[in-house]
Design a protein around this motif. Structure first.
Motif, PDB file in Angstrom:
ATOM      1  N   GLU A  58      64.371  45.910 -11.098  1.00 18.43           N
ATOM      2  CA  GLU A  58      63.630  46.653  -9.571  1.00 18.43           C
ATOM      3  C   GLU A  58      63.798  46.223  -8.400  1.00 18.43           C
ATOM      4  OE1 GLU A  58      61.886  49.907 -10.613  1.00 18.43           O
ATOM      5  OE2 GLU A  58      63.065  49.898 -12.654  1.00 18.43           O
ATOM      6  N   PHE A  59      63.671  47.275  -7.576  1.00 16.95           N
ATOM      7  CA  PHE A  59      63.150  46.892  -6.108  1.00 16.95           C
ATOM      8  C   PHE A  59      62.974  47.423  -5.121  1.00 16.95           C
ATOM      9  CE2 PHE A  59      67.351  48.737  -6.292  1.00 16.95           C
ATOM     10  CZ  PHE A  59      67.593  49.426  -4.497  1.00 16.95           C
ATOM     11  N   GLU A  60      62.688  47.544  -3.837  1.00 17.79           N
ATOM     12  CA  GLU A  60      62.099  48.083  -3.446  1.00 17.79           C
ATOM     13  C   GLU A  60      63.001  49.132  -1.776  1.00 17.79           C
ATOM     14  OE1 GLU A  60      57.819  49.204  -0.142  1.00 17.79           O
ATOM     15  OE2 GLU A  60      58.787  46.878  -1.389  1.00 17.79           O
ATOM     16  N   TYR A  61      63.093  50.103  -1.657  1.00 17.60           N
ATOM     17  CA  TYR A  61      63.725  50.166  -0.095  1.00 17.60           C
ATOM     18  C   TYR A  61      62.877  51.127   0.314  1.00 17.60           C
ATOM     19  CZ  TYR A  61      65.258  54.547  -2.342  1.00 17.60           C
ATOM     20  OH  TYR A  61      65.160  55.797  -3.282  1.00 17.60           O
ATOM     21  N   LYS A  62      63.572  51.235   1.547  1.00 18.01           N
ATOM     22  CA  LYS A  62      62.542  52.202   3.167  1.00 18.01           C
ATOM     23  C   LYS A  62      64.207  52.415   4.054  1.00 18.01           C
ATOM     24  CE  LYS A  62      58.093  50.620   2.482  1.00 18.01           C
ATOM     25  NZ  LYS A  62      56.435  50.112   3.589  1.00 18.01           N
ATOM     26  N   HIS A  63      63.340  53.724   4.676  1.00 22.31           N
ATOM     27  CA  HIS A  63      64.789  54.374   5.833  1.00 22.31           C
ATOM     28  C   HIS A  63      64.281  53.147   6.924  1.00 22.31           C
ATOM     29  CE1 HIS A  63      66.536  56.345   9.146  1.00 22.31           C
ATOM     30  NE2 HIS A  63      67.312  56.410   8.471  1.00 22.31           N
ATOM     31  N   HIS A  64      65.252  52.283   8.284  1.00 20.62           N
ATOM     32  CA  HIS A  64      64.859  51.716   8.696  1.00 20.62           C
ATOM     33  C   HIS A  64      63.738  51.945   9.944  1.00 20.62           C
ATOM     34  CE1 HIS A  64      67.484  53.737  12.067  1.00 20.62           C
ATOM     35  NE2 HIS A  64      66.289  52.876  12.628  1.00 20.62           N
ATOM     36  N   SER A  65      63.553  53.236  10.071  1.00 21.02           N
ATOM     37  CA  SER A  65      62.574  53.985  11.322  1.00 21.02           C
ATOM     38  C   SER A  65      61.085  53.599  10.410  1.00 21.02           C
ATOM     39  CB  SER A  65      62.992  55.288  11.382  1.00 21.02           C
ATOM     40  OG  SER A  65      63.059  56.122  10.180  1.00 21.02           O
ATOM     41  N   THR A  66      61.156  54.283   9.274  1.00 23.27           N
ATOM     42  CA  THR A  66      59.450  53.504   8.511  1.00 23.27           C
ATOM     43  C   THR A  66      59.201  52.237   8.716  1.00 23.27           C
ATOM     44  OG1 THR A  66      60.708  55.048   6.776  1.00 23.27           O
ATOM     45  CG2 THR A  66      58.201  53.494   6.700  1.00 23.27           C
ATOM     46  N   VAL A  67      60.136  51.575   8.890  1.00 21.63           N
ATOM     47  CA  VAL A  67      59.644  50.034   9.430  1.00 21.63           C
ATOM     48  C   VAL A  67      59.334  49.763  10.476  1.00 21.63           C
ATOM     49  CG1 VAL A  67      60.440  47.760   8.825  1.00 21.63           C
ATOM     50  CG2 VAL A  67      61.355  48.728   6.902  1.00 21.63           C
TER      51      VAL A  67
ATOM     52  N   LYS B 129      56.073  48.826  12.220  1.00 22.30           N
ATOM     53  CA  LYS B 129      55.768  47.558  13.079  1.00 22.30           C
ATOM     54  C   LYS B 129      56.059  47.592  14.498  1.00 22.30           C
ATOM     55  CE  LYS B 129      58.331  44.190  10.017  1.00 22.30           C
ATOM     56  NZ  LYS B 129      59.981  43.041  10.180  1.00 22.30           N
ATOM     57  N   LEU B 130      55.987  48.539  15.204  1.00 22.30           N
ATOM     58  CA  LEU B 130      55.521  48.523  16.645  1.00 22.30           C
ATOM     59  C   LEU B 130      54.571  49.325  16.755  1.00 22.30           C
ATOM     60  CD1 LEU B 130      59.549  49.704  18.448  1.00 22.30           C
ATOM     61  CD2 LEU B 130      58.327  47.773  18.057  1.00 22.30           C
ATOM     62  N   LEU B 131      53.588  50.253  15.694  1.00 25.75           N
ATOM     63  CA  LEU B 131      52.769  50.589  16.265  1.00 25.75           C
ATOM     64  C   LEU B 131      51.306  49.023  16.002  1.00 25.75           C
ATOM     65  CD1 LEU B 131      52.724  53.714  14.408  1.00 25.75           C
ATOM     66  CD2 LEU B 131      52.777  53.613  16.711  1.00 25.75           C
ATOM     67  N   THR B 132      51.898  47.861  14.894  1.00 26.89           N
ATOM     68  CA  THR B 132      50.608  46.942  14.775  1.00 26.89           C
ATOM     69  C   THR B 132      51.124  46.626  15.753  1.00 26.89           C
ATOM     70  OG1 THR B 132      51.198  47.308  12.419  1.00 26.89           O
ATOM     71  CG2 THR B 132      50.790  44.966  13.023  1.00 26.89           C
ATOM     72  N   TYR B 133      52.588  46.393  16.530  1.00 23.98           N
ATOM     73  CA  TYR B 133      53.012  44.932  17.669  1.00 23.98           C
ATOM     74  C   TYR B 133      51.805  45.312  18.790  1.00 23.98           C
ATOM     75  CZ  TYR B 133      55.407  43.021  21.210  1.00 23.98           C
ATOM     76  OH  TYR B 133      55.907  41.843  22.442  1.00 23.98           O
ATOM     77  N   SER B 134      51.538  46.708  19.087  1.00 29.02           N
ATOM     78  CA  SER B 134      51.647  47.368  20.145  1.00 29.02           C
ATOM     79  C   SER B 134      49.448  48.452  20.503  1.00 29.02           C
ATOM     80  CB  SER B 134      51.979  48.502  20.789  1.00 29.02           C
ATOM     81  OG  SER B 134      52.272  49.611  20.095  1.00 29.02           O
TER      82      SER B 134
ATOM     83  N   VAL C 195      64.092  55.539  19.964  1.00 24.62           N
ATOM     84  CA  VAL C 195      63.305  55.590  21.384  1.00 24.62           C
ATOM     85  C   VAL C 195      61.787  55.999  20.639  1.00 24.62           C
ATOM     86  CG1 VAL C 195      62.701  56.260  23.311  1.00 24.62           C
ATOM     87  CG2 VAL C 195      65.316  56.463  22.983  1.00 24.62           C
ATOM     88  N   MET C 196      61.379  54.831  20.918  1.00 21.11           N
ATOM     89  CA  MET C 196      59.983  55.006  20.107  1.00 21.11           C
ATOM     90  C   MET C 196      59.100  54.746  21.690  1.00 21.11           C
ATOM     91  SD  MET C 196      58.167  53.542  16.919  1.00 21.11           S
ATOM     92  CE  MET C 196      55.773  53.228  16.710  1.00 21.11           C
ATOM     93  N   VAL C 197      57.435  55.344  21.602  1.00 26.62           N
ATOM     94  CA  VAL C 197      56.549  55.710  22.943  1.00 26.62           C
ATOM     95  C   VAL C 197      54.932  55.906  21.497  1.00 26.62           C
ATOM     96  CG1 VAL C 197      56.294  56.967  24.596  1.00 26.62           C
ATOM     97  CG2 VAL C 197      58.344  56.987  24.648  1.00 26.62           C
ATOM     98  N   CYS C 198      54.320  54.781  22.102  1.00 19.74           N
ATOM     99  CA  CYS C 198      52.995  54.828  21.150  1.00 19.74           C
ATOM    100  C   CYS C 198      52.778  53.901  22.151  1.00 19.74           C
ATOM    101  CB  CYS C 198      53.446  53.589  20.314  1.00 19.74           C
ATOM    102  SG  CYS C 198      54.012  51.583  20.378  1.00 19.74           S
ATOM    103  N   LYS C 199      50.831  54.578  22.065  1.00 19.77           N
ATOM    104  CA  LYS C 199      49.901  53.887  23.022  1.00 19.77           C
ATOM    105  C   LYS C 199      48.836  53.337  21.923  1.00 19.77           C
ATOM    106  CE  LYS C 199      46.860  55.045  26.604  1.00 19.77           C
ATOM    107  NZ  LYS C 199      46.586  55.869  27.465  1.00 19.77           N
ATOM    108  N   GLU C 200      48.242  52.598  22.348  1.00 16.06           N
ATOM    109  CA  GLU C 200      47.141  51.947  20.855  1.00 16.06           C
ATOM    110  C   GLU C 200      47.212  51.791  20.201  1.00 16.06           C
ATOM    111  OE1 GLU C 200      42.953  52.607  23.578  1.00 16.06           O
ATOM    112  OE2 GLU C 200      44.404  54.296  24.223  1.00 16.06           O
ATOM    113  N   GLY C 201      48.101  51.991  19.217  1.00 20.46           N
ATOM    114  CA  GLY C 201      48.617  51.881  17.884  1.00 20.46           C
ATOM    115  C   GLY C 201      48.949  53.315  17.336  1.00 20.46           C
ATOM    116  N   LYS C 202      49.268  54.128  18.213  1.00 18.42           N
ATOM    117  CA  LYS C 202      49.373  55.868  17.903  1.00 18.42           C
ATOM    118  C   LYS C 202      50.828  56.339  18.466  1.00 18.42           C
ATOM    119  CE  LYS C 202      44.291  57.337  18.496  1.00 18.42           C
ATOM    120  NZ  LYS C 202      43.043  58.087  18.811  1.00 18.42           N
ATOM    121  N   LEU C 203      51.173  56.984  17.565  1.00 19.29           N
ATOM    122  CA  LEU C 203      52.499  57.047  18.008  1.00 19.29           C
ATOM    123  C   LEU C 203      52.868  58.253  18.841  1.00 19.29           C
ATOM    124  CD1 LEU C 203      56.330  56.723  17.031  1.00 19.29           C
ATOM    125  CD2 LEU C 203      55.345  58.707  15.152  1.00 19.29           C
ATOM    126  N   LEU C 204      53.377  58.436  19.713  1.00 22.02           N
ATOM    127  CA  LEU C 204      53.707  59.661  21.551  1.00 22.02           C
ATOM    128  C   LEU C 204      54.972  60.192  21.203  1.00 22.02           C
ATOM    129  CD1 LEU C 204      52.173  57.869  23.979  1.00 22.02           C
ATOM    130  CD2 LEU C 204      51.094  59.531  22.440  1.00 22.02           C
TER     131      LEU C 204
END
Length: 279
Positions: free
Chosen positions: A151-160, A164-169, A188-197
């Protein structure tokens, strides 16, 4: 036979020891990388990266390459407390919870991804935003990992990346424009105060393609390239053509400040590289 440059592998190790270890791996048609960390402290112990030149043509050939890596790299031939795999591809889309039906995933991909009836489609639930990443994982590689580790866990890279970037910003009051660079596509990702735009993945073949998608995104969001700050992450250097053409049109550019100092004294890896696995 796939020809690979002689210096395709790069490794960074520490002298620290851990009795219990976690393994995180990330793979795409462009490369394979893994990080072994202390299960208790989460401190990175070993990081290795394999770059494929040219890119692998199919998931089947990618599996062959990964099997050879596991067979020859002794760092991977040990027991791990936890195994986490990241599928990096463009076979994905982001779906808000309000319109999400986990029992009917096919329609979410049909307009952006060429799918087959035999494709296995799954989803990741995001930790921070009310959305899911719907995607096609490389099932053959998942099966191989299950045979090796159970058993192992997997995710798509965009999820991670998004989480991570929302937490970072989350404490930034200004809009943050991030560009995560891979050899053949960019996130390409744009965010503000932890919210994804905004979030999207674009495939590029030339530096002109690369800057087009950045400027196109900025135009759609009415962001002035002379004002907003662009943060690069991933496989890009200041000496590269990609950086040069971006700086021609975007005035404020900097690289991600690493959360983790693992690569601080490395000659092979930049501090802003491998954000998904290390930081």
């Amino acid at each position: 036979m796939i020809k690979v440059k002689q210096l395709q592998k790069k490794t960074k190790k520490t002298s620290a020891f851990a009795q219990y270890k976690n393994l995180s791996i990330q793979f795409s048609l462009d490369g394979f990388s893994f990080c072994i960390s202390n299960s208790e402290t989460k401190e990175p112990l070993i990081f290795s990266e394999y770059a494929f030149f040219p890119s692998i043509a199919s998931p089947e050939l990618l599996l062959e390459k990964i099997i050879r890596i596991f067979d020859t790299n002794k760092d991977l031939q040990q027991d791990f407390t936890k195994v986490f795999a990241i599928h990096q591809n463009s076979l994905a889309t982001l779906v808000p919870n309000k319109i999400f039906d986990r029992n009917n995933l096919v329609p979410y991909l049909k307009y952006t991804v060429k799918t087959l009836k035999t494709d296995f489609i799954t989803y990741d639930l995001h930790r921070i935003i009310a959305a899911n990443t719907v995607y096609i994982p490389y099932v053959n590689i998942n099966n191989y990992l299950f045979q090796n580790f159970g058993e192992f866990e997997y995710k798509h890279h965009s999820t991670v990346l998004i989480d991570k970037l929302l937490t970072y910003s989350e404490k930034d009051f200004e809009e943050q424009f991030f560009v995560h660079v891979s050899p053949n596509y960019l996130d390409v990702m744009v965010c503000k105060e932890g919210k994804l735009l905004f979030y999207n993945t674009f495939t590029y073949n030339t530096k002109e393609d690369f800057i087009y998608y950045i400027l196109f995104t900025a135009e759609q969001l009415q962001m002035d390239p002379n004002i907003f700050q662009l943060t690069f992450i991933g496989d890009i250097k200041k000496e590269s053509d990609l950086y040069s053409i971006t700086y021609t049109y975007v005035r404020n550019i900097h690289f991600m400040n690493p959360v983790n100092s693992f690569f601080a004294d490395s000659e092979d890896f930049s501090n802003h590289s491998n954000f998904i696995l290390i930081n």
